[in-house]
Design a protein around this motif. Structure first.
Motif, mmCIF file in Angstrom:
data_model
loop_
_atom_site.group_PDB
_atom_site.id
_atom_site.type_symbol
_atom_site.label_atom_id
_atom_site.label_comp_id
_atom_site.label_asym_id
_atom_site.label_seq_id
_atom_site.Cartn_x
_atom_site.Cartn_y
_atom_site.Cartn_z
ATOM 1 N N LEU A 32 0.838 -1.195 0.000
ATOM 2 C CA LEU A 32 0.000 0.000 0.000
ATOM 3 C C LEU A 32 0.873 1.245 0.000
ATOM 4 O O LEU A 32 2.048 1.192 0.368
ATOM 5 C CB LEU A 32 -0.908 0.010 1.234
ATOM 6 C CG LEU A 32 -1.896 -1.151 1.347
ATOM 7 C CD1 LEU A 32 -2.535 -1.171 2.719
ATOM 8 C CD2 LEU A 32 -2.955 -1.053 0.261
ATOM 9 N N VAL A 33 0.286 2.349 -0.415
ATOM 10 C CA VAL A 33 0.970 3.635 -0.355
ATOM 11 C C VAL A 33 0.195 4.554 0.580
ATOM 12 O O VAL A 33 -1.031 4.581 0.569
ATOM 13 C CB VAL A 33 1.137 4.265 -1.762
ATOM 14 C CG1 VAL A 33 2.077 3.427 -2.601
ATOM 15 C CG2 VAL A 33 -0.188 4.427 -2.478
ATOM 16 N N LYS A 34 0.942 5.263 1.395
ATOM 17 C CA LYS A 34 0.358 6.209 2.341
ATOM 18 C C LYS A 34 0.699 7.597 1.831
ATOM 19 O O LYS A 34 1.880 7.934 1.688
ATOM 20 C CB LYS A 34 0.963 5.965 3.722
ATOM 21 C CG LYS A 34 0.384 6.788 4.828
ATOM 22 C CD LYS A 34 1.035 6.373 6.141
ATOM 23 C CE LYS A 34 0.522 7.194 7.293
ATOM 24 N NZ LYS A 34 1.178 6.808 8.549
ATOM 25 N N GLN A 35 -0.352 8.370 1.518
ATOM 26 C CA GLN A 35 -0.091 9.704 0.985
ATOM 27 C C GLN A 35 -1.225 10.662 1.326
ATOM 28 O O GLN A 35 -2.355 10.263 1.563
ATOM 29 C CB GLN A 35 0.162 9.658 -0.516
ATOM 30 C CG GLN A 35 -0.939 9.098 -1.366
ATOM 31 C CD GLN A 35 -0.527 8.972 -2.818
ATOM 32 O OE1 GLN A 35 0.233 9.785 -3.337
ATOM 33 N NE2 GLN A 35 -1.021 7.962 -3.492
ATOM 34 N N LYS A 42 -6.469 14.670 4.339
ATOM 35 C CA LYS A 42 -6.012 13.574 5.186
ATOM 36 C C LYS A 42 -4.917 12.797 4.478
ATOM 37 O O LYS A 42 -4.866 12.760 3.251
ATOM 38 C CB LYS A 42 -7.142 12.568 5.451
ATOM 39 C CG LYS A 42 -8.198 12.970 6.403
ATOM 40 C CD LYS A 42 -9.171 11.801 6.548
ATOM 41 C CE LYS A 42 -10.016 11.962 7.789
ATOM 42 N NZ LYS A 42 -10.870 10.802 8.005
ATOM 43 N N THR A 43 -4.092 12.146 5.274
ATOM 44 C CA THR A 43 -3.154 11.163 4.758
ATOM 45 C C THR A 43 -3.825 9.808 4.887
ATOM 46 O O THR A 43 -4.267 9.437 5.976
ATOM 47 C CB THR A 43 -1.837 11.200 5.542
ATOM 48 O OG1 THR A 43 -1.271 12.512 5.394
ATOM 49 C CG2 THR A 43 -0.858 10.168 5.035
ATOM 50 N N ILE A 44 -3.935 9.091 3.758
ATOM 51 C CA ILE A 44 -4.671 7.829 3.746
ATOM 52 C C ILE A 44 -3.856 6.722 3.076
ATOM 53 O O ILE A 44 -2.882 6.992 2.382
ATOM 54 C CB ILE A 44 -6.047 7.977 3.052
ATOM 55 C CG1 ILE A 44 -5.889 8.378 1.584
ATOM 56 C CG2 ILE A 44 -6.926 8.968 3.799
ATOM 57 C CD1 ILE A 44 -7.205 8.366 0.810
ATOM 58 N N LEU A 45 -4.294 5.496 3.306
ATOM 59 C CA LEU A 45 -3.705 4.334 2.644
ATOM 60 C C LEU A 45 -4.458 4.045 1.355
ATOM 61 O O LEU A 45 -5.693 4.080 1.333
ATOM 62 C CB LEU A 45 -3.779 3.102 3.549
ATOM 63 C CG LEU A 45 -2.823 3.058 4.722
ATOM 64 C CD1 LEU A 45 -3.105 1.837 5.593
ATOM 65 C CD2 LEU A 45 -1.379 3.038 4.243
ATOM 66 N N GLU A 46 -3.699 3.754 0.300
ATOM 67 C CA GLU A 46 -4.286 3.446 -0.997
ATOM 68 C C GLU A 46 -3.478 2.345 -1.667
ATOM 69 O O GLU A 46 -2.384 2.003 -1.233
ATOM 70 C CB GLU A 46 -4.270 4.677 -1.904
ATOM 71 C CG GLU A 46 -5.096 5.835 -1.428
ATOM 72 C CD GLU A 46 -5.046 7.020 -2.389
ATOM 73 O OE1 GLU A 46 -6.031 7.749 -2.428
ATOM 74 O OE2 GLU A 46 -4.033 7.197 -3.103
ATOM 75 N N LEU A 47 -4.018 1.862 -2.769
ATOM 76 C CA LEU A 47 -3.266 0.965 -3.634
ATOM 77 C C LEU A 47 -2.347 1.793 -4.517
ATOM 78 O O LEU A 47 -2.657 2.953 -4.821
ATOM 79 C CB LEU A 47 -4.222 0.185 -4.538
ATOM 80 C CG LEU A 47 -5.199 -0.763 -3.874
ATOM 81 C CD1 LEU A 47 -6.143 -1.346 -4.913
ATOM 82 C CD2 LEU A 47 -4.469 -1.865 -3.124
ATOM 83 N N GLU A 69 7.367 2.544 -9.763
ATOM 84 C CA GLU A 69 7.699 3.932 -9.406
ATOM 85 C C GLU A 69 7.284 4.268 -7.977
ATOM 86 O O GLU A 69 8.036 4.882 -7.233
ATOM 87 C CB GLU A 69 7.007 4.911 -10.364
ATOM 88 C CG GLU A 69 7.592 4.961 -11.741
ATOM 89 C CD GLU A 69 6.797 5.873 -12.685
ATOM 90 O OE1 GLU A 69 7.207 5.966 -13.844
ATOM 91 O OE2 GLU A 69 5.783 6.476 -12.270
ATOM 92 N N GLU A 70 6.062 3.882 -7.596
ATOM 93 C CA GLU A 70 5.509 4.294 -6.299
ATOM 94 C C GLU A 70 5.988 3.438 -5.132
ATOM 95 O O GLU A 70 5.944 3.886 -3.988
ATOM 96 C CB GLU A 70 3.980 4.284 -6.337
ATOM 97 C CG GLU A 70 3.393 5.360 -7.218
ATOM 98 C CD GLU A 70 1.882 5.446 -7.125
ATOM 99 O OE1 GLU A 70 1.249 4.631 -6.409
ATOM 100 O OE2 GLU A 70 1.322 6.355 -7.775
ATOM 101 N N ASP A 118 4.789 7.024 1.434
ATOM 102 C CA ASP A 118 5.407 6.016 2.286
ATOM 103 C C ASP A 118 4.811 4.680 1.875
ATOM 104 O O ASP A 118 3.599 4.554 1.701
ATOM 105 C CB ASP A 118 5.103 6.270 3.766
ATOM 106 C CG ASP A 118 5.773 7.526 4.286
ATOM 107 O OD1 ASP A 118 6.951 7.763 3.938
ATOM 108 O OD2 ASP A 118 5.119 8.276 5.032
ATOM 109 N N VAL A 119 5.651 3.670 1.725
ATOM 110 C CA VAL A 119 5.193 2.333 1.370
ATOM 111 C C VAL A 119 4.871 1.582 2.662
ATOM 112 O O VAL A 119 5.641 1.605 3.619
ATOM 113 C CB VAL A 119 6.265 1.574 0.558
ATOM 114 C CG1 VAL A 119 5.805 0.160 0.247
ATOM 115 C CG2 VAL A 119 6.577 2.340 -0.728
ATOM 116 N N VAL A 120 3.706 0.934 2.667
ATOM 117 C CA VAL A 120 3.239 0.183 3.831
ATOM 118 C C VAL A 120 2.868 -1.222 3.374
ATOM 119 O O VAL A 120 2.137 -1.381 2.394
ATOM 120 C CB VAL A 120 2.004 0.872 4.469
ATOM 121 C CG1 VAL A 120 1.453 0.050 5.618
ATOM 122 C CG2 VAL A 120 2.351 2.289 4.919
#
Length: 158
Positions: A32-35, A42-47, A69-70, A118-120
């Protein structure tokens, strides 16, 4: 409208084709990506996701590029799981959903100037809980997860 009625004003948003990637490690962790998302403030988790660029001949190429890339992750195992319309009333584009399995980290992130990511890594079961607990909010990403879970045999229809 189909009967000739004109609705004014009416706005149509023209976007390129989008891609979303559900990326799973061998340990069944989802990348996941946190951005920060300004619309929600808000900062949220996404694909990992993005737009199909002119250099991408097919959506799968964009999916592979965006994931790398991400997140720095890639795989030789990508499959398209579905196609969505973000909003057929006002959007001209489609979103192609992909599942990548056995992903591995092979590179550093290569972010655009407008990206701070940020990668999660979360276990798949925690991602499902994240949907139930409103940790994951992006509608198209939740739909992409649904397609991936169906492909993985974790969702059944009776």
């Amino acid at each position: 409208m189909p009967n000739g009625t004109i609705v004014e004003p009416y706005y149509v948003l023209e976007y390129p084709t989008w891609v979303n990637v559900v990326a799973l490690t061998k340990n069944q962790e989802v990348i996941l990506v946190k951005q920060y998302r300004h619309g929600l403030k808000k900062t949220i988790l996404e694909l990992p996701s993005g737009a199909v660029e002119t250099e991408d001949f097919f959506p799968i190429e964009a999916a592979k590029r965006e994931l790398l890339e991400e997140t720095g992750y890639t795989s030789n195992h990508f499959i398209e799981t579905g196609i969505l319309s973000p909003n057929p009333a006002t959007h001209t584009n489609l979103t192609h959903c992909f599942l990548a399995t056995d992903v591995e980290c092979v590179a550093d992130l290569k972010l655009d100037v407008t990206e701070q990511i940020d990668v999660v890594l979360l276990p798949l079961e925690k991602v499902i809980e994240g949907i139930e607990n409103n940790v994951l909010l992006q509608t198209l990403h939740i739909s992409s997860l649904f397609f991936a879970l169906k492909k993985l045999g974790k969702v059944q229809f009776y």
